[in-house]
Design a protein around this motif. Structure first.
Motif, mmCIF file in Angstrom:
data_model
loop_
_atom_site.group_PDB
_atom_site.id
_atom_site.type_symbol
_atom_site.label_atom_id
_atom_site.label_comp_id
_atom_site.label_asym_id
_atom_site.label_seq_id
_atom_site.Cartn_x
_atom_site.Cartn_y
_atom_site.Cartn_z
ATOM 1 N N UNK A 292 0.818 -1.205 0.000
ATOM 2 C CA UNK A 292 0.000 0.000 0.000
ATOM 3 C C UNK A 292 0.858 1.263 0.000
ATOM 4 N N UNK A 293 1.991 1.220 0.701
ATOM 5 C CA UNK A 293 2.853 2.400 0.743
ATOM 6 C C UNK A 293 3.458 2.677 -0.625
ATOM 7 N N UNK A 294 3.757 1.616 -1.359
ATOM 8 C CA UNK A 294 4.280 1.779 -2.719
ATOM 9 C C UNK A 294 3.173 2.285 -3.638
ATOM 10 N N UNK A 295 1.974 1.734 -3.471
ATOM 11 C CA UNK A 295 0.840 2.166 -4.293
ATOM 12 C C UNK A 295 0.539 3.645 -4.082
ATOM 13 N N UNK A 296 0.658 4.110 -2.857
ATOM 14 C CA UNK A 296 0.417 5.523 -2.587
ATOM 15 C C UNK A 296 1.443 6.401 -3.298
ATOM 16 N N UNK A 297 2.685 5.959 -3.297
ATOM 17 C CA UNK A 297 3.724 6.726 -3.981
ATOM 18 C C UNK A 297 3.462 6.771 -5.486
ATOM 19 N N UNK A 298 3.024 5.666 -6.039
ATOM 20 C CA UNK A 298 2.764 5.601 -7.476
ATOM 21 C C UNK A 298 1.566 6.457 -7.877
ATOM 22 N N UNK A 299 0.475 6.390 -7.097
ATOM 23 C CA UNK A 299 -0.723 7.149 -7.454
ATOM 24 C C UNK A 299 -0.552 8.643 -7.198
ATOM 25 N N UNK A 300 0.506 9.030 -6.506
ATOM 26 C CA UNK A 300 0.797 10.457 -6.309
ATOM 27 C C UNK A 300 1.469 11.064 -7.532
ATOM 28 N N UNK A 301 1.915 10.236 -8.471
ATOM 29 C CA UNK A 301 2.557 10.719 -9.691
ATOM 30 C C UNK A 301 1.475 11.215 -10.659
ATOM 31 N N UNK A 303 -0.857 11.792 -13.597
ATOM 32 C CA UNK A 303 -1.260 10.914 -14.686
ATOM 33 C C UNK A 303 -1.629 9.521 -14.250
ATOM 34 N N UNK A 304 -1.240 9.107 -13.028
ATOM 35 C CA UNK A 304 -1.536 7.768 -12.531
ATOM 36 C C UNK A 304 -2.860 7.807 -11.763
ATOM 37 N N UNK A 326 -2.456 1.991 -13.798
ATOM 38 C CA UNK A 326 -3.480 2.538 -14.686
ATOM 39 C C UNK A 326 -3.223 4.035 -14.763
ATOM 40 N N UNK A 327 -3.048 4.549 -15.975
ATOM 41 C CA UNK A 327 -2.678 5.954 -16.130
ATOM 42 C C UNK A 327 -3.394 6.573 -17.320
ATOM 43 N N UNK A 328 -3.872 7.794 -17.135
ATOM 44 C CA UNK A 328 -4.478 8.530 -18.239
ATOM 45 C C UNK A 328 -3.396 9.055 -19.180
ATOM 46 N N UNK A 329 -2.323 9.534 -18.589
ATOM 47 C CA UNK A 329 -1.150 9.974 -19.354
ATOM 48 C C UNK A 329 0.058 9.286 -18.727
ATOM 49 N N UNK A 330 0.437 8.131 -19.261
ATOM 50 C CA UNK A 330 1.481 7.326 -18.608
ATOM 51 C C UNK A 330 2.792 8.074 -18.431
ATOM 52 N N UNK A 331 3.272 8.182 -17.192
ATOM 53 C CA UNK A 331 4.604 8.747 -16.955
ATOM 54 C C UNK A 331 5.655 7.721 -17.340
ATOM 55 N N UNK A 332 6.893 8.122 -17.339
ATOM 56 C CA UNK A 332 7.970 7.184 -17.642
ATOM 57 C C UNK A 332 8.197 6.260 -16.460
ATOM 58 N N UNK A 333 8.746 5.095 -16.741
ATOM 59 C CA UNK A 333 9.069 4.168 -15.651
ATOM 60 C C UNK A 333 10.094 4.791 -14.715
ATOM 61 N N UNK A 334 10.997 5.600 -15.261
ATOM 62 C CA UNK A 334 11.994 6.260 -14.419
ATOM 63 C C UNK A 334 11.318 7.197 -13.419
ATOM 64 N N UNK A 352 9.470 -4.552 -11.786
ATOM 65 C CA UNK A 352 8.584 -4.822 -12.919
ATOM 66 C C UNK A 352 7.445 -3.812 -12.888
ATOM 67 N N UNK A 353 7.208 -3.163 -14.019
ATOM 68 C CA UNK A 353 6.099 -2.207 -14.152
ATOM 69 C C UNK A 353 5.339 -2.543 -15.428
ATOM 70 N N UNK A 354 4.021 -2.670 -15.295
ATOM 71 C CA UNK A 354 3.175 -2.915 -16.458
ATOM 72 C C UNK A 354 2.007 -1.921 -16.421
#
Length: 377
Positions: A292-301, A303-304, A326-334, A352-354
């Motif tokens: 969940x902590x990782x998910x929060x960091x990702x959804x704070x980017x 476009x996600x 899931x992203x409306x405007x996918x950011x870079x994996x970096x 791994x990111x999909x």
């Protein structure tokens, strides 16, 4: 003393849902049979939970749940527990009011909207779910609910709220005194957006075994106690189920406590933060990561819109962190990896990111993590 247990077919049309109110009232009062809500997608559930056998006369509802095992079992909810939850919810929100039902009554979160209405003596508004959840149907029902005097409430899952944060639907949301959020963790970005838009969305934590949410915005409802045992959340209080039906494993109901499978921590201000399920924790190279902590960091980017993080087996690390985005405007994996590194540490960075068009769901807003694992594996 025992009482009959009867399957309750779950309708989707508003008139049919409202027609359930007398049946629910009789179940709560002990004047009618106990009820097992079931959809037409679950033809085997009544037999699996022994609908032909009586239950203790305390029990008003049996809520089918699979938990993390996948095997069906039924949470046995006494009338007293159901009413305690509804009463404490009204006390926390500011008093009884008119509720809008926008989720299936197959689940305790939907049923409690009807039960709170019964106890408040108000007529609930009901969104038409015949073709699934549609913002236009919610909006129509919401404006109807808001015409009633007094306070106004609804209950949603995060995916529903996200779809409603625009146009007339957003205007309707602003009219509710409180919107109880459940079913899944509420992303911080969504919560902040709701605040900015004047929408009072309150995260809640609970489950069938606690007769719906029992912790609101990190604070237990009146009468509910929380303890952490090596990070595991344990719950005590009048809202607890009497146990399970159709379950022969080790009971999580011990000495008045319900031992959940959830992981939590206390924040500096004394509120409870739920950080995921114990069996979802990823052990990568000896470091334990709460998804969940990782998910929060990702959804704070930017476009996600959604993310699910799981552990995949790995010969070198034991497990590696993998993320479905899931992203409306996918950011870079970096960008994504840097955001996780900053918020949760180097060990939490996904290897791994999909990108997926949407996350598979299981129940009301809950991500089907097994399906995500198949997609990423």
């Amino acid at each position: 003393m025992v009482r009959e247990l009867r399957a309750l077919p779950v309708p989707t049309r508003p008139a049919e849902v409202l027609a359930l109110l007398p049946t629910l009232a009789a179940a709560l009062a002990g004047d009618g049979p106990a009820l097992l809500p079931v959809t037409d997608q679950e033809p085997g559930l009544p037999a699996a939970l022994g609908v032909d056998r009586p239950v203790d006369d305390r029990v008003a509802l049996v809520i089918g749940t699979s938990g993390s095992t996948g095997a069906p079992k039924g949470a046995l909810l006494a009338s007293d527990a159901i009413k305690a939850s509804a009463t404490a919810t009204h006390a926390r929100l500011g008093g009884p009011g008119t509720w809008l039902l926008a989720m299936s009554v197959r689940y305790i979160g939907g049923l409690q909207v009807l039960i709170r209405s019964l106890l408040a003596g108000t007529r609930p508004a009901v969104a038409d779910l015949t073709d699934g959840f549609r913002p236009e149907e919610f909006t129509k029902a919401a404006f109807a609910a808001l015409e009633a005097p007094g306070r106004h409430y609804t209950a949603l899952v995060p995916t529903q709220l996200t779809r409603l944060m625009t146009g007339d639907a957003l205007e309707a949301l602003r009219g509710f005194d409180a919107i109880v959020m459940g079913g899944a963790a509420m992303p911080e970005a969504l919560r902040q957006r709701a605040r900015d838009e004047g929408v009072n969305a309150i995260p809640s934590y609970g489950m069938s075994e606690t007769a719906s949410g029992c912790v609101y915005d990190g604070v237990p409802l009146d009468g509910v106690s929380i303890r952490l045992t090596d990070g595991r959340i344990d719950i005590r209080g009048p809202v607890l189920a009497d146990g399970y039906r159709g379950f022969d494993g080790e009971s999580p109901f011990v000495d008045g406590w319900f031992l959940t499978s959830d992981l939590g921590r206390w924040l500096a201000d004394g509120r409870l933060e739920v950080v995921g399920r114990l069996d979802d924790v990823i052990n990568t190279g000896g470091v334990k990561i709460a998804p969940l902590l990782v998910e929060r960091a990702l959804t704070a980017v930017d476009g996600v819109s959604d993310a699910c993080v799981i552990g995949l087996p790995d010969a070198e690390w034991g497990q590696i962190v993998a993320a479905a985005i899931v992203a409306t405007e996918p950011p870079s994996e970096a960008q994504l990896r840097e955001a996780v590194k900053t918020a949760a540490g180097r060990a939490a960075v996904p290897k791994v990111i999909r990108f997926l068009p949407e996350l598979p769901l299981l129940g009301p807003g809950k991500v089907d993590r097994k399906a995500v694992r198949r997609a990423l594996g």
